[in-house]
Write an enzyme that holds these catalytic residues in place. Structure first.
Site, short mmCIF file in Angstrom:
data_model
loop_
_atom_site.label_atom_id
_atom_site.label_comp_id
_atom_site.label_asym_id
_atom_site.label_seq_id
_atom_site.Cartn_x
_atom_site.Cartn_y
_atom_site.Cartn_z
N LYS A 154 0.84 -1.14 0.03
CA LYS A 154 0.01 -0.03 -0.03
C LYS A 154 0.85 1.30 -0.08
O LYS A 154 2.16 1.08 0.53
CB LYS A 154 -0.88 0.00 1.09
N HIS A 184 -1.12 -4.48 6.08
CA HIS A 184 -0.60 -5.35 7.29
C HIS A 184 -1.41 -5.35 8.44
O HIS A 184 -1.33 -6.15 9.30
CB HIS A 184 0.83 -5.19 7.47
N LYS A 188 -2.61 -8.32 11.77
CA LYS A 188 -2.19 -8.21 12.87
C LYS A 188 -3.20 -9.13 13.74
O LYS A 188 -4.42 -9.12 13.52
CB LYS A 188 -2.47 -7.06 13.69
N ASP A 241 -1.22 7.25 3.58
CA ASP A 241 -0.28 6.26 4.37
C ASP A 241 -1.10 5.53 5.34
O ASP A 241 -0.93 4.01 5.46
CB ASP A 241 0.87 6.95 5.01
N HIS A 246 -4.86 1.38 6.51
CA HIS A 246 -5.13 0.59 7.42
C HIS A 246 -6.40 0.87 8.23
O HIS A 246 -7.27 -0.18 8.65
CB HIS A 246 -4.03 0.89 8.46
C1 BG6 Z 1 2.81 1.64 7.75
C2 BG6 Z 1 2.84 3.00 7.43
O1 BG6 Z 1 1.95 1.07 6.72
O2 BG6 Z 1 2.21 1.21 9.08
C3 BG6 Z 1 3.68 3.76 8.67
O3 BG6 Z 1 3.60 3.22 6.17
C4 BG6 Z 1 3.14 3.43 9.93
O4 BG6 Z 1 3.92 5.06 8.65
C5 BG6 Z 1 2.96 1.95 10.05
O5 BG6 Z 1 4.33 3.87 11.01
C6 BG6 Z 1 2.49 1.39 11.49
O6 BG6 Z 1 2.46 0.00 11.40
P1 BG6 Z 1 2.71 -0.62 13.11
O7 BG6 Z 1 2.43 -2.07 12.42
O8 BG6 Z 1 4.11 -0.39 13.18
O9 BG6 Z 1 1.52 -0.23 13.86
#
Ligand code: BG6
Length: 490
Positions: A154, A184, A188, A241, A246
Protein backbone atom coordinates in the site's frame (compact mmCIF):
# COMPACT_ATOMS: atom_id res chain seq x y z
CA UNK A 1 15.55 -25.95 13.22
CA UNK A 2 14.46 -27.85 16.30
CA UNK A 3 11.13 -26.01 16.19
CA UNK A 4 10.18 -27.72 12.93
CA UNK A 5 8.21 -30.37 14.75
CA UNK A 6 5.99 -27.71 16.39
CA UNK A 7 4.69 -26.27 13.12
CA UNK A 8 1.27 -27.84 12.45
CA UNK A 9 0.69 -29.26 8.95
CA UNK A 10 -1.00 -26.89 6.49
CA UNK A 11 0.46 -23.77 8.08
CA UNK A 12 3.38 -23.52 5.69
CA UNK A 13 3.28 -23.40 1.88
CA UNK A 14 2.70 -26.64 0.00
CA UNK A 15 5.38 -25.99 -2.62
CA UNK A 16 8.95 -24.68 -2.48
CA UNK A 17 9.08 -20.93 -2.97
CA UNK A 18 11.30 -18.44 -4.74
CA UNK A 19 10.62 -15.02 -3.28
CA UNK A 20 11.63 -12.01 -5.36
CA UNK A 21 11.71 -9.06 -3.00
CA UNK A 22 11.69 -5.80 -4.95
CA UNK A 23 12.69 -2.92 -2.65
CA UNK A 24 14.90 -5.31 -0.70
CA UNK A 25 17.03 -2.56 0.85
CA UNK A 26 14.17 -0.18 1.73
CA UNK A 27 12.80 0.86 5.09
CA UNK A 28 9.93 -1.63 5.21
CA UNK A 29 12.17 -4.49 4.13
CA UNK A 30 14.70 -3.68 6.82
CA UNK A 31 12.24 -3.10 9.64
CA UNK A 32 9.69 -5.81 8.98
CA UNK A 33 10.25 -8.07 5.98
CA UNK A 34 13.76 -9.32 6.71
CA UNK A 35 13.08 -9.95 10.41
CA UNK A 36 9.81 -11.66 9.44
CA UNK A 37 11.35 -13.83 6.73
CA UNK A 38 14.20 -14.76 9.00
CA UNK A 39 11.77 -15.96 11.64
CA UNK A 40 9.55 -17.83 9.17
CA UNK A 41 12.52 -19.62 7.63
CA UNK A 42 14.54 -20.42 10.74
CA UNK A 43 11.47 -21.53 12.73
CA UNK A 44 10.61 -23.96 9.94
CA UNK A 45 7.40 -22.35 8.63
CA UNK A 46 8.83 -22.28 5.08
CA UNK A 47 10.88 -25.43 4.65
CA UNK A 48 12.11 -24.78 1.07
CA UNK A 49 12.84 -21.26 -0.11
CA UNK A 50 15.33 -19.05 -1.94
CA UNK A 51 15.10 -15.27 -1.84
CA UNK A 52 16.26 -12.93 -4.59
CA UNK A 53 16.62 -9.32 -3.40
CA UNK A 54 16.15 -6.57 -5.98
CA UNK A 55 16.64 -2.82 -5.56
CA UNK A 56 18.09 0.27 -7.17
CA UNK A 57 21.25 0.05 -5.03
CA UNK A 58 24.31 -1.23 -6.85
CA UNK A 59 25.99 -3.87 -4.67
CA UNK A 60 27.14 -7.47 -4.82
CA UNK A 61 25.56 -10.37 -2.98
CA UNK A 62 28.03 -10.24 -0.09
CA UNK A 63 27.31 -6.57 0.58
CA UNK A 64 23.60 -7.38 0.33
CA UNK A 65 23.85 -10.18 2.87
CA UNK A 66 25.71 -7.82 5.21
CA UNK A 67 22.90 -5.30 4.85
CA UNK A 68 20.29 -7.94 5.68
CA UNK A 69 22.33 -9.04 8.70
CA UNK A 70 22.53 -5.50 10.01
CA UNK A 71 18.76 -5.08 9.51
CA UNK A 72 18.22 -8.22 11.61
CA UNK A 73 20.60 -7.01 14.30
CA UNK A 74 18.76 -3.73 14.45
CA UNK A 75 15.13 -4.71 14.04
CA UNK A 76 14.60 -8.40 14.73
CA UNK A 77 13.17 -9.19 18.15
CA UNK A 78 15.04 -12.51 17.96
CA UNK A 79 18.81 -12.64 18.07
CA UNK A 80 20.31 -14.21 14.93
CA UNK A 81 22.58 -17.09 16.06
CA UNK A 82 25.60 -17.85 13.85
CA UNK A 83 24.39 -21.19 12.58
CA UNK A 84 20.88 -20.04 11.73
CA UNK A 85 22.20 -16.89 10.10
CA UNK A 86 24.69 -18.85 7.95
CA UNK A 87 21.79 -21.00 6.74
CA UNK A 88 19.58 -18.01 6.01
CA UNK A 89 22.39 -16.09 4.27
CA UNK A 90 22.98 -19.06 1.96
CA UNK A 91 19.39 -18.69 0.69
CA UNK A 92 19.88 -15.06 -0.38
CA UNK A 93 20.84 -13.72 -3.79
CA UNK A 94 20.81 -10.15 -5.09
CA UNK A 95 20.18 -8.44 -8.44
CA UNK A 96 20.50 -4.65 -8.79
CA UNK A 97 17.70 -3.27 -10.97
CA UNK A 98 20.04 -1.81 -13.55
CA UNK A 99 21.47 -5.29 -14.23
CA UNK A 100 18.21 -5.70 -16.21
CA UNK A 101 15.44 -8.25 -16.63
CA UNK A 102 17.79 -10.87 -18.09
CA UNK A 103 19.90 -10.96 -14.93
CA UNK A 104 16.77 -11.22 -12.78
CA UNK A 105 15.49 -14.09 -14.90
CA UNK A 106 18.78 -15.93 -14.49
CA UNK A 107 18.86 -15.45 -10.72
CA UNK A 108 15.30 -16.74 -10.26
CA UNK A 109 15.93 -19.72 -12.57
CA UNK A 110 19.08 -20.62 -10.65
CA UNK A 111 17.11 -20.48 -7.38
CA UNK A 112 14.38 -22.66 -8.88
CA UNK A 113 16.89 -25.18 -10.13
CA UNK A 114 17.99 -25.65 -6.51
CA UNK A 115 14.39 -26.26 -5.36
CA UNK A 116 12.90 -28.46 -8.05
CA UNK A 117 10.15 -28.30 -10.68
CA UNK A 118 7.24 -27.79 -8.26
CA UNK A 119 8.59 -24.42 -7.15
CA UNK A 120 6.23 -21.44 -7.02
CA UNK A 121 7.16 -17.78 -7.31
CA UNK A 122 6.15 -15.00 -4.96
CA UNK A 123 7.01 -11.46 -6.01
CA UNK A 124 6.83 -8.95 -3.19
CA UNK A 125 6.77 -5.34 -4.40
CA UNK A 126 7.86 -3.31 -1.41
CA UNK A 127 8.02 -0.08 -3.40
CA UNK A 128 6.23 3.30 -3.43
CA UNK A 129 3.14 3.63 -5.69
CA UNK A 130 4.97 5.25 -8.58
CA UNK A 131 7.51 2.41 -8.75
CA UNK A 132 4.90 -0.38 -8.72
CA UNK A 133 4.14 -0.57 -12.45
CA UNK A 134 7.79 -0.30 -13.55
CA UNK A 135 8.53 -3.22 -11.20
CA UNK A 136 5.68 -5.25 -12.73
CA UNK A 137 7.07 -4.47 -16.19
CA UNK A 138 10.51 -5.73 -15.17
CA UNK A 139 8.97 -8.97 -13.83
CA UNK A 140 7.11 -9.44 -17.13
CA UNK A 141 10.25 -8.78 -19.17
CA UNK A 142 12.09 -11.26 -16.98
CA UNK A 143 9.36 -13.82 -17.86
CA UNK A 144 8.53 -14.51 -14.23
CA UNK A 145 4.74 -14.33 -14.32
CA UNK A 146 3.94 -18.00 -14.71
CA UNK A 147 3.41 -19.94 -11.46
CA UNK A 148 3.64 -16.67 -9.58
CA UNK A 149 1.73 -14.51 -7.14
CA UNK A 150 2.44 -10.86 -6.54
CA UNK A 151 2.12 -8.97 -3.28
CA UNK A 152 1.42 -5.27 -3.77
CA UNK A 153 2.24 -2.85 -0.96
CA UNK A 154 0.00 0.00 0.00
CA UNK A 155 -0.93 2.71 -0.75
CA UNK A 156 -2.53 1.11 -3.77
CA UNK A 157 -2.64 4.14 -6.07
CA UNK A 158 -2.90 7.68 -4.77
CA UNK A 159 -6.51 8.44 -5.76
CA UNK A 160 -9.41 6.81 -7.58
CA UNK A 161 -8.07 7.45 -11.06
CA UNK A 162 -4.58 6.10 -10.34
CA UNK A 163 -5.95 3.06 -8.46
CA UNK A 164 -8.20 2.18 -11.41
CA UNK A 165 -5.32 2.66 -13.81
CA UNK A 166 -3.05 0.53 -11.62
CA UNK A 167 -5.64 -2.26 -11.47
CA UNK A 168 -6.17 -2.15 -15.24
CA UNK A 169 -2.44 -2.21 -15.99
CA UNK A 170 -1.82 -4.95 -13.44
CA UNK A 171 -4.50 -7.09 -15.04
CA UNK A 172 -2.63 -6.88 -18.36
CA UNK A 173 0.11 -8.91 -16.68
CA UNK A 174 -1.38 -10.79 -13.74
CA UNK A 175 -4.76 -12.49 -13.33
CA UNK A 176 -6.74 -11.17 -10.36
CA UNK A 177 -6.22 -14.41 -8.42
CA UNK A 178 -2.45 -13.86 -8.64
CA UNK A 179 -2.64 -10.42 -7.01
CA UNK A 180 -2.38 -10.02 -3.23
CA UNK A 181 -2.91 -6.42 -2.10
CA UNK A 182 -1.44 -6.32 1.36
CA UNK A 183 -2.64 -4.28 4.31
CA UNK A 184 -0.58 -5.40 7.24
CA UNK A 185 -3.11 -4.18 9.83
CA UNK A 186 -5.37 -7.05 8.73
CA UNK A 187 -2.55 -9.47 9.51
CA UNK A 188 -2.31 -8.26 13.07
CA UNK A 189 -3.53 -10.87 15.52
CA UNK A 190 -5.94 -8.43 17.26
CA UNK A 191 -7.58 -7.50 13.94
CA UNK A 192 -8.56 -11.12 13.48
CA UNK A 193 -9.56 -11.23 17.09
CA UNK A 194 -12.24 -8.64 16.29
CA UNK A 195 -13.87 -11.29 14.12
CA UNK A 196 -13.58 -13.89 16.86
CA UNK A 197 -14.88 -11.50 19.49
CA UNK A 198 -17.88 -10.47 17.41
CA UNK A 199 -18.88 -13.71 15.75
CA UNK A 200 -17.74 -16.48 18.11
CA UNK A 201 -19.83 -15.08 20.98
CA UNK A 202 -23.53 -14.56 21.41
CA UNK A 203 -22.96 -11.81 23.94
CA UNK A 204 -21.75 -8.83 21.93
CA UNK A 205 -23.33 -9.01 18.49
CA UNK A 206 -26.86 -8.15 19.72
CA UNK A 207 -25.61 -4.77 21.01
CA UNK A 208 -23.28 -4.09 18.07
CA UNK A 209 -25.42 -1.44 16.42
CA UNK A 210 -26.87 2.06 16.48
CA UNK A 211 -29.39 1.22 19.20
CA UNK A 212 -26.66 0.66 21.77
CA UNK A 213 -23.52 2.31 20.41
CA UNK A 214 -23.08 6.07 20.60
CA UNK A 215 -19.85 6.39 18.61
CA UNK A 216 -16.66 4.55 17.72
CA UNK A 217 -13.04 5.71 17.79
CA UNK A 218 -10.17 4.17 15.88
CA UNK A 219 -7.11 5.93 17.18
CA UNK A 220 -3.52 5.16 16.13
CA UNK A 221 -1.15 7.85 17.39
CA UNK A 222 2.55 7.15 16.80
CA UNK A 223 5.55 8.67 18.57
CA UNK A 224 7.82 7.91 15.65
CA UNK A 225 8.83 10.69 13.27
CA UNK A 226 9.64 10.41 9.59
CA UNK A 227 13.40 10.75 9.39
CA UNK A 228 14.60 8.73 6.38
CA UNK A 229 11.06 8.21 5.08
CA UNK A 230 10.35 11.93 4.80
CA UNK A 231 10.71 12.16 1.03
CA UNK A 232 8.33 9.20 0.51
CA UNK A 233 5.92 10.59 3.05
CA UNK A 234 5.97 14.08 1.58
CA UNK A 235 4.11 12.67 -1.46
CA UNK A 236 1.82 10.52 0.66
CA UNK A 237 0.73 12.09 3.94
CA UNK A 238 -1.13 10.52 6.84
CA UNK A 239 -4.43 10.05 5.02
CA UNK A 240 -3.01 7.96 2.19
CA UNK A 241 -0.40 6.25 4.35
CA UNK A 242 -2.68 5.17 7.19
CA UNK A 243 -6.37 6.02 6.84
CA UNK A 244 -7.44 4.96 3.37
CA UNK A 245 -5.48 1.79 4.04
CA UNK A 246 -5.15 0.51 7.58
CA UNK A 247 -7.77 2.44 9.52
CA UNK A 248 -10.56 1.90 7.00
CA UNK A 249 -9.75 -1.81 6.79
CA UNK A 250 -10.01 -2.11 10.57
CA UNK A 251 -13.26 -0.17 10.39
CA UNK A 252 -14.45 -2.74 7.84
CA UNK A 253 -13.89 -5.60 10.32
CA UNK A 254 -15.45 -3.62 13.13
CA UNK A 255 -18.58 -2.66 11.19
CA UNK A 256 -19.34 -5.53 8.80
CA UNK A 257 -22.29 -7.90 8.92
CA UNK A 258 -21.58 -11.53 9.84
CA UNK A 259 -20.04 -13.19 6.77
CA UNK A 260 -21.66 -16.41 5.58
CA UNK A 261 -18.35 -18.24 6.06
CA UNK A 262 -14.87 -17.48 7.33
CA UNK A 263 -13.57 -17.46 3.80
CA UNK A 264 -12.09 -14.86 1.48
CA UNK A 265 -15.12 -14.00 -0.69
CA UNK A 266 -17.75 -13.81 2.05
CA UNK A 267 -15.44 -11.68 4.20
CA UNK A 268 -14.49 -9.33 1.34
CA UNK A 269 -18.11 -9.10 0.31
CA UNK A 270 -19.20 -7.93 3.77
CA UNK A 271 -16.27 -5.56 4.14
CA UNK A 272 -16.96 -4.06 0.73
CA UNK A 273 -20.61 -3.57 1.64
CA UNK A 274 -19.48 -1.43 4.56
CA UNK A 275 -17.29 0.60 2.20
CA UNK A 276 -20.17 0.99 -0.24
CA UNK A 277 -22.34 2.35 2.59
CA UNK A 278 -19.70 4.84 3.69
CA UNK A 279 -20.63 8.45 3.08
CA UNK A 280 -18.08 10.47 1.11
CA UNK A 281 -15.64 12.16 3.49
CA UNK A 282 -16.70 15.76 4.05
CA UNK A 283 -13.61 18.02 4.31
CA UNK A 284 -15.45 19.95 7.07
CA UNK A 285 -15.22 16.80 9.19
CA UNK A 286 -11.45 16.55 8.82
CA UNK A 287 -8.55 18.05 10.76
CA UNK A 288 -5.14 17.90 9.10
CA UNK A 289 -2.08 18.55 11.25
CA UNK A 290 1.64 18.87 10.66
CA UNK A 291 4.25 18.65 13.41
CA UNK A 292 6.51 21.60 13.95
CA UNK A 293 9.90 20.77 12.41
CA UNK A 294 8.57 18.53 9.64
CA UNK A 295 9.28 21.15 6.96
CA UNK A 296 12.93 21.26 7.98
CA UNK A 297 13.45 17.56 7.31
CA UNK A 298 15.47 16.39 4.34
CA UNK A 299 13.31 15.71 1.29
CA UNK A 300 10.46 17.94 2.53
CA UNK A 301 9.26 21.10 0.79
CA UNK A 302 9.91 24.08 3.12
CA UNK A 303 6.30 25.12 2.43
CA UNK A 304 4.92 21.60 2.58
CA UNK A 305 1.18 21.14 2.90
CA UNK A 306 1.49 17.40 3.67
CA UNK A 307 -0.34 16.29 6.80
CA UNK A 308 1.56 14.24 9.36
CA UNK A 309 -1.62 13.88 11.44
CA UNK A 310 -5.22 13.46 10.48
CA UNK A 311 -8.42 13.21 12.47
CA UNK A 312 -11.79 12.77 10.82
CA UNK A 313 -15.37 11.75 11.24
CA UNK A 314 -16.95 9.26 8.89
CA UNK A 315 -20.34 7.65 8.71
CA UNK A 316 -21.72 4.37 7.49
CA UNK A 317 -25.15 4.92 6.14
CA UNK A 318 -26.80 1.53 6.62
CA UNK A 319 -29.37 -0.01 8.93
CA UNK A 320 -26.82 -1.05 11.53
CA UNK A 321 -24.83 2.18 11.74
CA UNK A 322 -26.85 5.16 10.46
CA UNK A 323 -26.22 8.13 12.77
CA UNK A 324 -23.24 6.57 14.61
CA UNK A 325 -20.11 8.64 13.98
CA UNK A 326 -16.78 6.86 13.55
CA UNK A 327 -13.87 9.07 14.62
CA UNK A 328 -10.48 8.15 13.21
CA UNK A 329 -7.14 9.68 14.15
CA UNK A 330 -3.52 8.93 13.43
CA UNK A 331 -0.33 10.95 13.34
CA UNK A 332 3.42 10.99 13.69
CA UNK A 333 5.44 12.47 16.56
CA UNK A 334 2.47 12.34 18.90
CA UNK A 335 2.46 12.03 22.66
CA UNK A 336 2.09 8.24 22.81
CA UNK A 337 2.20 5.22 20.55
CA UNK A 338 -1.15 3.39 20.79
CA UNK A 339 -3.49 1.50 18.49
CA UNK A 340 -6.97 1.30 19.85
CA UNK A 341 -10.56 0.82 18.82
CA UNK A 342 -12.90 2.19 21.42
CA UNK A 343 -16.63 1.75 21.36
CA UNK A 344 -18.68 4.17 23.45
CA UNK A 345 -22.10 2.85 24.48
CA UNK A 346 -25.20 4.93 24.89
CA UNK A 347 -25.92 6.14 28.39
CA UNK A 348 -28.97 4.85 30.30
CA UNK A 349 -32.17 6.66 29.37
CA UNK A 350 -32.97 7.65 32.91
CA UNK A 351 -30.87 7.83 36.04
CA UNK A 352 -32.17 7.37 39.57
CA UNK A 353 -28.72 8.04 41.00
CA UNK A 354 -28.28 11.43 42.65
CA UNK A 355 -26.46 14.05 40.59
CA UNK A 356 -23.43 14.03 42.91
CA UNK A 357 -23.09 10.22 42.86
CA UNK A 358 -20.64 10.35 39.98
CA UNK A 359 -22.92 8.64 37.46
CA UNK A 360 -21.80 9.49 33.94
CA UNK A 361 -19.00 11.66 35.33
CA UNK A 362 -16.29 9.56 33.71
CA UNK A 363 -17.86 9.24 30.29
CA UNK A 364 -19.95 6.40 28.90
CA UNK A 365 -19.26 2.69 29.19
CA UNK A 366 -16.55 1.66 26.77
CA UNK A 367 -15.36 -1.47 25.09
CA UNK A 368 -11.76 -0.95 24.06
CA UNK A 369 -9.46 -3.12 21.97
CA UNK A 370 -5.74 -2.58 22.05
CA UNK A 371 -4.40 -3.64 18.65
CA UNK A 372 -0.87 -4.30 19.92
CA UNK A 373 0.46 -7.74 18.94
CA UNK A 374 -0.25 -9.03 22.45
CA UNK A 375 -3.84 -7.87 22.40
CA UNK A 376 -5.80 -6.40 25.31
CA UNK A 377 -9.53 -5.85 25.69
CA UNK A 378 -11.27 -3.78 28.32
CA UNK A 379 -14.92 -3.24 29.18
CA UNK A 380 -15.56 -0.29 31.48
CA UNK A 381 -18.72 0.35 33.46
CA UNK A 382 -19.99 2.15 36.54
CA UNK A 383 -20.01 0.29 39.82
CA UNK A 384 -20.58 1.18 43.43
CA UNK A 385 -17.69 2.49 45.47
CA UNK A 386 -17.55 0.48 48.75
CA UNK A 387 -18.79 2.22 51.87
CA UNK A 388 -21.81 4.23 52.94
CA UNK A 389 -24.12 6.05 50.53
CA UNK A 390 -24.16 5.55 46.78
CA UNK A 391 -21.00 6.82 45.11
CA UNK A 392 -20.17 5.45 41.67
CA UNK A 393 -16.78 4.78 40.14
CA UNK A 394 -15.65 3.66 36.70
CA UNK A 395 -14.51 0.05 36.91
CA UNK A 396 -13.38 -2.38 34.24
CA UNK A 397 -13.05 -5.98 33.19
CA UNK A 398 -9.81 -6.52 31.32
CA UNK A 399 -8.26 -9.29 29.29
CA UNK A 400 -4.58 -9.30 28.36
CA UNK A 401 -3.06 -11.85 25.99
CA UNK A 402 0.11 -11.69 28.08
CA UNK A 403 -1.73 -13.45 30.90
CA UNK A 404 -2.44 -16.52 28.78
CA UNK A 405 1.21 -17.48 28.34
CA UNK A 406 0.53 -17.62 24.60
CA UNK A 407 1.76 -14.17 23.59
CA UNK A 408 4.98 -15.73 22.26
CA UNK A 409 2.98 -17.69 19.66
CA UNK A 410 1.78 -14.53 17.92
CA UNK A 411 3.02 -14.19 14.35
CA UNK A 412 3.95 -10.64 13.40
CA UNK A 413 1.50 -9.26 10.81
CA UNK A 414 3.86 -9.44 7.83
CA UNK A 415 4.92 -12.97 8.76
CA UNK A 416 1.35 -14.16 8.76
CA UNK A 417 0.52 -12.42 5.47
CA UNK A 418 3.64 -13.64 3.65
CA UNK A 419 2.76 -17.20 4.68
CA UNK A 420 -0.86 -16.69 3.58
CA UNK A 421 0.24 -15.35 0.18
CA UNK A 422 2.55 -18.34 -0.31
CA UNK A 423 -0.39 -20.63 0.55
CA UNK A 424 -2.72 -18.71 -1.75
CA UNK A 425 -5.03 -17.74 1.11
CA UNK A 426 -6.45 -14.28 0.38
CA UNK A 427 -8.78 -13.96 3.38
CA UNK A 428 -6.76 -11.11 4.88
CA UNK A 429 -5.95 -9.28 1.64
CA UNK A 430 -7.88 -6.39 0.18
CA UNK A 431 -9.73 -6.39 -3.13
CA UNK A 432 -9.61 -4.05 -6.14
CA UNK A 433 -13.30 -3.14 -5.67
CA UNK A 434 -12.88 -2.35 -2.01
CA UNK A 435 -9.85 -0.17 -2.58
CA UNK A 436 -11.43 1.70 -5.46
CA UNK A 437 -14.50 2.43 -3.37
CA UNK A 438 -12.33 3.81 -0.56
CA UNK A 439 -10.63 6.16 -3.01
CA UNK A 440 -14.05 7.14 -4.27
CA UNK A 441 -15.30 8.19 -0.82
CA UNK A 442 -12.00 10.05 -0.35
CA UNK A 443 -12.47 12.24 -3.40
CA UNK A 444 -14.11 15.29 -1.73
CA UNK A 445 -11.26 15.40 0.79
CA UNK A 446 -8.49 14.91 -1.75
CA UNK A 447 -10.04 17.59 -3.99
CA UNK A 448 -10.42 20.20 -1.26
CA UNK A 449 -8.26 19.33 1.76
CA UNK A 450 -8.60 21.73 4.70
CA UNK A 451 -5.40 23.66 5.55
CA UNK A 452 -2.82 21.92 7.74
CA UNK A 453 -2.60 23.14 11.34
CA UNK A 454 0.71 22.93 13.16
CA UNK A 455 1.10 20.88 16.33
CA UNK A 456 3.96 20.46 18.74
CA UNK A 457 5.84 17.17 18.55
CA UNK A 458 4.89 15.10 21.58
CA UNK A 459 1.34 16.47 21.68
CA UNK A 460 -2.05 15.00 20.72
CA UNK A 461 -2.47 17.24 17.67
CA UNK A 462 -3.85 20.70 16.91
CA UNK A 463 -6.64 22.02 19.16
CA UNK A 464 -9.31 21.55 16.51
CA UNK A 465 -9.22 17.76 17.04
CA UNK A 466 -11.34 18.41 20.14
CA UNK A 467 -13.98 20.42 18.27
CA UNK A 468 -14.23 17.60 15.76
CA UNK A 469 -15.32 15.06 18.35
CA UNK A 470 -17.30 17.36 20.70
CA UNK A 471 -19.50 16.84 22.71
CA UNK A 472 -17.61 13.55 23.04
CA UNK A 473 -13.93 13.35 23.96
CA UNK A 474 -10.98 11.36 22.63
CA UNK A 475 -10.38 8.27 24.72
CA UNK A 476 -6.65 8.85 24.54
CA UNK A 477 -4.73 9.65 26.64
CA UNK A 478 -6.37 7.09 28.95
CA UNK A 479 -7.46 8.41 32.33
CA UNK A 480 -6.54 5.08 33.88
CA UNK A 481 -3.68 2.94 32.58
CA UNK A 482 -4.34 -0.62 31.41
CA UNK A 483 -3.84 -3.16 34.14
CA UNK A 484 -1.09 -5.39 32.88
CA UNK A 485 0.23 -7.56 35.66
CA UNK A 486 2.46 -9.46 33.24
CA UNK A 487 3.63 -6.85 30.68
CA UNK A 488 6.26 -9.06 29.04
CA UNK A 489 4.05 -12.13 28.80
CA UNK A 490 6.79 -14.21 30.43
C1 BG6 B 1 2.85 1.60 7.76
C2 BG6 B 1 2.93 3.08 7.53
O1 BG6 B 1 2.07 1.00 6.77
O2 BG6 B 1 2.31 1.35 9.02
C3 BG6 B 1 3.78 3.71 8.61
O3 BG6 B 1 3.50 3.34 6.26
C4 BG6 B 1 3.28 3.34 9.98
O4 BG6 B 1 3.81 5.13 8.46
C5 BG6 B 1 3.12 1.84 10.08
O5 BG6 B 1 4.22 3.79 10.94
C6 BG6 B 1 2.47 1.44 11.40
O6 BG6 B 1 2.46 0.05 11.47
P1 BG6 B 1 2.67 -0.72 12.84
O7 BG6 B 1 2.51 -2.15 12.49
O8 BG6 B 1 4.04 -0.36 13.31
O9 BG6 B 1 1.60 -0.19 13.72
Amino acid sequence: MSKLAKIPPGVGPRYPQVLTLVGATGDLAQRKLWPGLYHLVTAGFIPAIRIVGVSLDPMDVEAFRALVKSALDKFSPRKACDEAWAHFASLLDYVPLDAGAGALHEAVRAAEAALGPETRRLHYLSVPPKAALPAVKTLAEARLIERSRVVMEKPFGTDLRSARELNARLHEVFAEDQIFRIDHFLGKEPAQNILAFRFANGLFEPIWNRNFINHVQIDVPETLGLDKRASFYEQTGAYRDMVVTHLFQILGFMAMEPPTALEPSPISEEKNKVFRSMKPIDPRDVVRGQYVGYRQQEGVDPESDTETLIALKCEIDNWRWAGVPFFLRTGKRMAEGQRIISIAFREPPKSMFPANSGVGAQGPDHLTFDLADATKVSLSFYGKRPGPGMRLDKQSLQFSMNDTGLAGEVLEAYERLILDAMRGDRTLFTTADGIERLWEVSEPLLDAPPPVRLYEPGSWGPKSIHQLIAPNAWRLPFERAWRDPNPTGS
